[in-house]
Design an enzyme around this catalytic site. Structure first.
Site, mmCIF file in Angstrom:
data_model
loop_
_atom_site.group_PDB
_atom_site.id
_atom_site.type_symbol
_atom_site.label_atom_id
_atom_site.label_comp_id
_atom_site.label_asym_id
_atom_site.label_seq_id
_atom_site.Cartn_x
_atom_site.Cartn_y
_atom_site.Cartn_z
ATOM 1 N N GLU A 30 0.812 -1.218 0.000
ATOM 2 C CA GLU A 30 0.000 0.000 0.000
ATOM 3 C C GLU A 30 0.848 1.271 0.000
ATOM 4 O OE1 GLU A 30 -3.765 -0.312 2.451
ATOM 5 O OE2 GLU A 30 -2.560 -1.882 3.374
ATOM 6 N N SER A 163 -6.633 -2.464 1.920
ATOM 7 C CA SER A 163 -7.006 -1.954 0.601
ATOM 8 C C SER A 163 -7.513 -3.035 -0.337
ATOM 9 C CB SER A 163 -5.828 -1.207 -0.052
ATOM 10 O OG SER A 163 -5.499 -0.053 0.677
ATOM 11 N N TYR A 229 -9.698 3.331 -5.001
ATOM 12 C CA TYR A 229 -8.705 4.369 -5.267
ATOM 13 C C TYR A 229 -8.684 4.914 -6.693
ATOM 14 C CZ TYR A 229 -6.953 2.655 -0.816
ATOM 15 O OH TYR A 229 -6.834 2.278 0.488
ATOM 16 N N GLU A 283 -13.872 -5.412 9.458
ATOM 17 C CA GLU A 283 -12.554 -5.137 10.006
ATOM 18 C C GLU A 283 -12.499 -3.729 10.582
ATOM 19 O OE1 GLU A 283 -9.386 -4.264 6.988
ATOM 20 O OE2 GLU A 283 -10.874 -5.106 5.616
ATOM 21 N N ASN A 285 -9.931 -0.449 10.738
ATOM 22 C CA ASN A 285 -8.767 0.181 10.103
ATOM 23 C C ASN A 285 -8.199 1.219 11.056
ATOM 24 O OD1 ASN A 285 -9.082 -0.748 7.040
ATOM 25 N ND2 ASN A 285 -11.107 -0.260 7.836
ATOM 26 N N GLY A 289 -7.076 5.560 4.938
ATOM 27 C CA GLY A 289 -6.579 6.451 3.899
ATOM 28 C C GLY A 289 -7.053 7.878 4.089
#
Length: 319
Positions: A30, A163, A229, A283, A285, A289
């Protein structure tokens, strides 16, 4: 739109922050996303009046080890925006603690657990929180067990990647074997998760409080790397179709998951509904981002928090 031009820290707070290192890059899969996130954060600090500079781990001075890079110049606080292994999994957090540098986000243990999809799901189960049925794919025999318990389709995931890297939807045994090989390219620890057919949501947490719920919609089979992305057809919906009670329940679940992992400061929790409409945790994070496609800044803006204020509020929580 939030008026960012009006948000600047006071001279006293800027002095309290001191020299802030925005740590980005790294050597995980990433890396590119982290560099984009770090550049956005660094520019926002400049607009907010914070004395910040960037450190591209493994990038700008490839002949130096990361510890040497961190010791090369004075750092009073660190804003961690590394994604993936080596940066989001407790490793760099441990280094910063040894160097006595306060940093943003979760600590060593919570970062490691948040990055580990298997252990975090096991914690969710132990805490009585809802998460999709799953199986560990540690041997060929486990494929048989996963097929029996989960059926098809399933999602195959490397346990320590973010990601959506290395993830695959699987419909039969041949695809299962191919997906396992692809996931093992990134990680020795691989899980299979029962395929969820309901809507996907994400909830950001800032200073212990949930930000507005976002519903994710993509024409892709799932919310993959491209959808996150690169694609322009992914939809981020604040008109998410949940009533007030459902939305509040989802936000409460996200905060509970955040607490169970032991997170602090900020983060993002991903959730899907199953066929019965029940929320299932995917999940946590711990270093989401911060690019122009990223979800935390979108949710913050919806709550009336500019990008500049967001990064400063995260920085205030450095410990």
């Amino acid at each position: 739109m939030v008026n960012a031009a009006n948000f600047r820290v006071s001279a006293a707070e800027a002095a309290l922050f001191g020299r802030v290192a925005v740590i980005m890059g790294g050597n995980s899969a990433e890396r590119a996303v982290s560099l984009n996130s770090g550049t956005a954060v660094l520019n926002a600090f400049g607009r907010a009046g914070v004395d910040a500079f960037g450190i591209d781990l493994y990038g700008e001075q490839q002949d130096l080890c990361p510890v040497t890079q961190l010791q090369a110049q004075p750092i009073d606080r660190a804003f961690l925006i590394l994604h993936g292994r080596g940066g989001e999994d407790g490793v760099i957090q441990g280094v910063l603690e040894m160097l006595g540098i306060p940093y943003t986000g979760s600590g060593v243990e919570a970062s490691a657990l948040g990055m580990d999809k298997l252990r975090s799901k096991q914690l969710f189960v132990g805490a009585g929180l809802p998460t999709a049925p799953f199986a560990v794919l540690s041997s060929a025999q486990m494929l048989d067990e996963a097929e029996r318990r989960l059926g098809y389709p399933v999602m195959v995931k490397p346990a320590h990647e973010g990601s959506s890297i290395g993830m695959s939807k699987v419909r039969d045994r041949a695809e299962f074997l191919a997906a396992l090989a692809e996931a093992e390219h990134y990680d020795r620890s691989v899980i299979a998760e029962q395929w969820l057919t309901g809507a996907e949501f994400t909830v950001a947490v800032l200073d212990g409080e949930p930000l507005p719920v976002i519903r994710l919609e993509t024409p892709h089979e799932f919310y993959d790397y491209d959808a996150k992305y690169q694609a322009n057809d992914t939809l981020y919906l604040f008109e998410h179709g949940l009533d007030d009670n459902q939305s509040a329940a989802l936000q409460a679940l996200a905060c509970e998951a955040f607490a169970v992992i032991g997170c602090r400061g900020w983060g993002r929790i991903d959730v899907m509904q199953n066929a019965d409409g029940q929320f299932q945790l995917l999940e946590v994070n711990t270093a989401p981002g911060m690019t122009d496609h990223s979800l935390v800044p979108m949710a913050a803006q919806r709550a009336g928090i500019s990008f500049e204020e967001l990064v400063v509020r995260i920085l205030r929580g450095a410990a």
